[in-house]
Scaffold this motif. Structure first.
Motif, PDB file in Angstrom:
ATOM      1  N   HIS A  82      55.933   3.116 -54.414  1.00  0.00           N
ATOM      2  CA  HIS A  82      55.443   1.757 -54.165  1.00  0.00           C
ATOM      3  C   HIS A  82      56.439   1.049 -53.251  1.00  0.00           C
ATOM      4  O   HIS A  82      57.642   1.285 -53.330  1.00  0.00           O
ATOM      5  CB  HIS A  82      55.328   0.976 -55.483  1.00  0.00           C
ATOM      6  CG  HIS A  82      54.274   1.506 -56.406  1.00  0.00           C
ATOM      7  ND1 HIS A  82      52.944   1.194 -56.284  1.00  0.00           N
ATOM      8  CD2 HIS A  82      54.364   2.338 -57.473  1.00  0.00           C
ATOM      9  CE1 HIS A  82      52.255   1.795 -57.237  1.00  0.00           C
ATOM     10  NE2 HIS A  82      53.092   2.504 -57.973  1.00  0.00           N
ATOM     11  N   HIS A  87      55.538  -3.237 -58.786  1.00  0.00           N
ATOM     12  CA  HIS A  87      54.425  -2.301 -58.991  1.00  0.00           C
ATOM     13  C   HIS A  87      54.928  -0.969 -59.548  1.00  0.00           C
ATOM     14  O   HIS A  87      54.317  -0.376 -60.434  1.00  0.00           O
ATOM     15  CB  HIS A  87      53.661  -2.069 -57.679  1.00  0.00           C
ATOM     16  CG  HIS A  87      52.811  -3.223 -57.293  1.00  0.00           C
ATOM     17  ND1 HIS A  87      53.213  -4.175 -56.378  1.00  0.00           N
ATOM     18  CD2 HIS A  87      51.578  -3.598 -57.705  1.00  0.00           C
ATOM     19  CE1 HIS A  87      52.263  -5.077 -56.243  1.00  0.00           C
ATOM     20  NE2 HIS A  87      51.260  -4.759 -57.034  1.00  0.00           N
ATOM     21  N   GLU A  91      54.038   0.674 -63.243  1.00  0.00           N
ATOM     22  CA  GLU A  91      53.493   2.027 -63.418  1.00  0.00           C
ATOM     23  C   GLU A  91      54.353   2.839 -64.393  1.00  0.00           C
ATOM     24  O   GLU A  91      53.829   3.500 -65.294  1.00  0.00           O
ATOM     25  CB  GLU A  91      53.392   2.742 -62.070  1.00  0.00           C
ATOM     26  CG  GLU A  91      52.766   4.121 -62.190  1.00  0.00           C
ATOM     27  CD  GLU A  91      52.580   4.817 -60.853  1.00  0.00           C
ATOM     28  OE1 GLU A  91      51.513   5.426 -60.668  1.00  0.00           O
ATOM     29  OE2 GLU A  91      53.496   4.772 -60.006  1.00  0.00           O
TER      30      GLU A  91
END
Length: 190
Positions: A82, A87, A91
């Motif tokens: 990313h 982000h 995850e």
């Protein structure tokens, strides 16, 4: 009330799997469960990322099975790259949550307490100290993790067409020796 089991969480690219990784995994295997998160999983092959996530998982599974006789307690997750730390962190945390729970739909509860594993050796492992303040950590000092650089291993493979056998588990040496004969290697080397 019973105490939660512990789940080792080890994040890396494993490109390729080397003896430093196996030092961390040896400690992780002392836990009840091991979650290995393979980074850069959806990238095209490059000299920096020459093996697919499936190939790196195969290298890890072979090295773990050779050393411990089984990889049954090990689970894998595959992380995207990313351009935004938030982000990426979301995850990774999602993977951790998914793997710490067990049970049926009616009784789904956290069974494992996650513990972040690794070796905080240089700027490439900044996330171990900067991110995850909510996780316990069990970090291995760089000298105990052999302070091996996968970058130098890849350089040896692409500049000298030979894996440095003293830095790698035997199964990785075998895998890389076969990889040197593939069209993918030839394309990356040229």
């Amino acid at each position: 009330m019973s105490q939660k089991k512990r789940m080792a969480v080890y994040i890396g690219r494993f490109s390729p799997v080397h003896n430093g990784h196996m030092t961390v995994i040896s400690k992780a295997m002392q836990y009840d469960k091991v979650l290995i998160i393979i980074g850069s999983s959806y990238q095209a092959r490059t000299s920096k990322n020459p093996w697919t996530s499936a190939e790196r998982k195969d290298m890890l599974t072979a090295a773990i099975t050779d050393k411990f006789g089984s990889s049954d307690k090990v689970s894998f997750a595959f992380a995207h790259d990313h351009h935004d730390d938030g982000h990426w962190l979301n995850e990774i945390n999602t993977f951790i949550i998914q793997h710490q729970y067990e049970g049926s739909e009616e009784v789904y509860k956290p069974v494992y307490e996650p513990v972040l594993m690794g070796s905080d050796r240089d700027e490439s492992t900044f996330y171990l100290s900067r991110f995850f303040p909510h996780l316990k950590k069990d970090l291995i000092p760089p000298d105990e993790a052999l302070n091996i650089s996968a970058t130098l291993i890849r350089t040896a493979i692409f500049d000298h067409a030979a894996p440095p056998k003293d830095l790698l588990p035997p199964s990785t040496v075998s895998y890389l020796t076969s990889f040197l004969k593939t069209p993918e290697y030839k394309v990356l080397r040229d």
